[in-house]
Design a protein around this motif. Structure first.
Motif, PDB file in Angstrom:
ATOM      1  N   ALA A   1       0.824  -1.203   0.000  1.00  0.00           N
ATOM      2  CA  ALA A   1       0.000   0.000   0.000  1.00  0.00           C
ATOM      3  C   ALA A   1       0.863   1.260   0.000  1.00  0.00           C
ATOM      4  O   ALA A   1       0.578   2.230  -0.719  1.00  0.00           O
ATOM      5  N   GLN A   2       1.927   1.219   0.778  1.00  0.00           N
ATOM      6  CA  GLN A   2       2.836   2.372   0.853  1.00  0.00           C
ATOM      7  C   GLN A   2       3.469   2.655  -0.502  1.00  0.00           C
ATOM      8  O   GLN A   2       3.494   3.806  -0.973  1.00  0.00           O
ATOM      9  N   VAL A   3       3.977   1.624  -1.155  1.00  0.00           N
ATOM     10  CA  VAL A   3       4.621   1.787  -2.464  1.00  0.00           C
ATOM     11  C   VAL A   3       3.599   2.208  -3.510  1.00  0.00           C
ATOM     12  O   VAL A   3       3.869   3.071  -4.354  1.00  0.00           O
ATOM     13  N   ALA A   4       2.401   1.617  -3.450  1.00  0.00           N
ATOM     14  CA  ALA A   4       1.357   1.951  -4.426  1.00  0.00           C
ATOM     15  C   ALA A   4       0.964   3.419  -4.343  1.00  0.00           C
ATOM     16  O   ALA A   4       0.769   4.083  -5.371  1.00  0.00           O
ATOM     17  N   LYS A   5       0.866   3.939  -3.124  1.00  0.00           N
ATOM     18  CA  LYS A   5       0.505   5.354  -2.942  1.00  0.00           C
ATOM     19  C   LYS A   5       1.646   6.265  -3.378  1.00  0.00           C
ATOM     20  O   LYS A   5       1.438   7.239  -4.107  1.00  0.00           O
TER      21      LYS A   5
END
Length: 373
Positions: free
Chosen positions: A77-81
């Motif tokens: 989620a962190q990388v996707a955002k």
């Protein structure tokens, strides 16, 4: 496109295919972000458009086991955002598909999830009643599911849901790496000019039936001058050493251990032995075929979709070491048959398993999924 890749970064076939697919997509201009607990072994070095994000699992006394799946989801989620990813392509249903689903819930419905099944997550874990429902849930929550062979696709639908939509996209081989080479100088390190060289590559688990490899080779070397290369390492390693010693084959069998680049060893072999009990595809047979090496294998799983019996190699019933040995001796003693199988194999690789052909299929799948935004 901006794509997050998650796979097991070890020497297994799923990690190899995921890494090679990511590299080829990066060559086409896509941004590829590998999100794993370790650097995939086929990645290494700087490559344009490729990024690596380590998943670090913290250990707390509260947890008996580190919660890798939750940490992975958070990192996804962190990388996707941060990098505005379009989709996550995860290899293996558990825990990767579940972690991707959780990441999607954190990021939003615009983040799509593609899950590729490679075999063990279905053929082994799928039979575990404690995991059956969670595997099924992970697949159903994915925006697309692919399987690496028709056999695996059918097994998955039979085990979980006959109406489950699955795209069959075969594994592939990069012919820039896997191709016939003139490496006689390397072959001379292992065999004399009149000897044939047999090869087996695996993780030496019981399911790969390495004992059958030794039994087949024992019959081969009694019929003609031959030596065996064993590449890889695993739980059966010590037992295989003992079997080789007990059959007085020590001077005819070379244990090479784990090798990061197996293409050069493939190229010096005359024949590959693949007597596995389970193979959802049989990537090693495809790599061998691309190097001009026929395969003697088991008629199980996805192997018959790779190796065409009587055209690019021979297939025998599981555990029939006598039949496998007979086929091996036949092809090694008949140069015209061996050369025909080599040429048939190279043609088959070019027609069915060429890298650009398979990458085209994945790109089309991504565009279809993203078109559903």
């Amino acid at each position: 496109m901006k794509i997050g890749f998650t796979c097991y970064p070890t020497h297994g076939g799923s990690g190899v295919i995921a890494t090679e697919l990511g590299k080829l997509l990066a060559e086409r201009g896509h941004d590829i972000h590998f999100i794993t607990y370790d650097m995939p072994f086929r990645l290494g070095g700087f490559q344009q458009n490729i990024f690596y994000h380590e998943v670090e699992v913290s250990r707390y006394s509260l947890f008996k086991y580190p919660p890798y799946d939750l940490t992975l989801a958070s990192r996804m989620a962190q990388v996707a955002k941060l990098y505005e990813l379009d989709l996550l392509h995860v290899h293996y249903a558990v825990p990767h598909a579940i972690s991707a689903y959780l990441a999607k819930q954190m990021v939003g419905e615009h983040l799509k999830v593609v899950t590729t099944l490679h075999g063990t997550d279905i053929t082994v874990l799928g039979d575990d009643p404690t995991l059956h429902n969670i595997i099924c849930f992970g697949m159903k929550q994915s925006d697309a599911v692919t399987a690496v062979s028709e056999n695996l696709k059918q097994q998955t639908q039979e085990l979980f849901n006959p109406d489950l939509e699955i795209d069959r996209i075969y594994n592939f081989v990069d012919q820039r790496i896997y191709h016939p080479r003139n490496v006689r100088y390397l072959k001379d390190n292992y065999v004399c000019p009149d000897e044939k060289l047999i090869i087996h590559i695996s993780n030496f688990r019981e399911v790969k039936r390495p004992h059958d490899v030794i039994k087949v080779f024992d019959q081969i070397q009694k019929a003609l001058p031959a030596r065996l290369l064993l590449v890889g390492q695993g739980p059966e390693w010590s037992a295989i050493h003992e079997l080789v010693r007990s059959l007085n084959l020590t001077d005819r069998v070379h244990f090479l251990g784990r090798q990061d680049d197996v293409s050069q060893f493939m190229s010096i072999a005359d024949l590959l032995l693949l007597p596995s009990a389970k193979e959802s595809f049989g990537l090693v047979a495809l790599e061998a075929m691309a190097c001009g090496v026929p395969t003697i294998g088991s008629r199980i799983g996805g192997i018959p979709e790779v190796v065409i019996h009587g055209e690019t190699g021979y297939l025998a019933e599981l555990g029939d070491v006598n039949e496998m040995a007979k086929y091996a001796i036949n092809i090694l003693q008949n140069d015209s048959t061996h050369q025909l199988f080599v040429q048939n194999g190279l043609h088959r690789v070019d027609q069915e398993f060429r890298a650009d052909r398979i990458v085209d299929q994945y790109e089309a799948l991504y565009e279809r999924v993203l078109g559903e935004k």
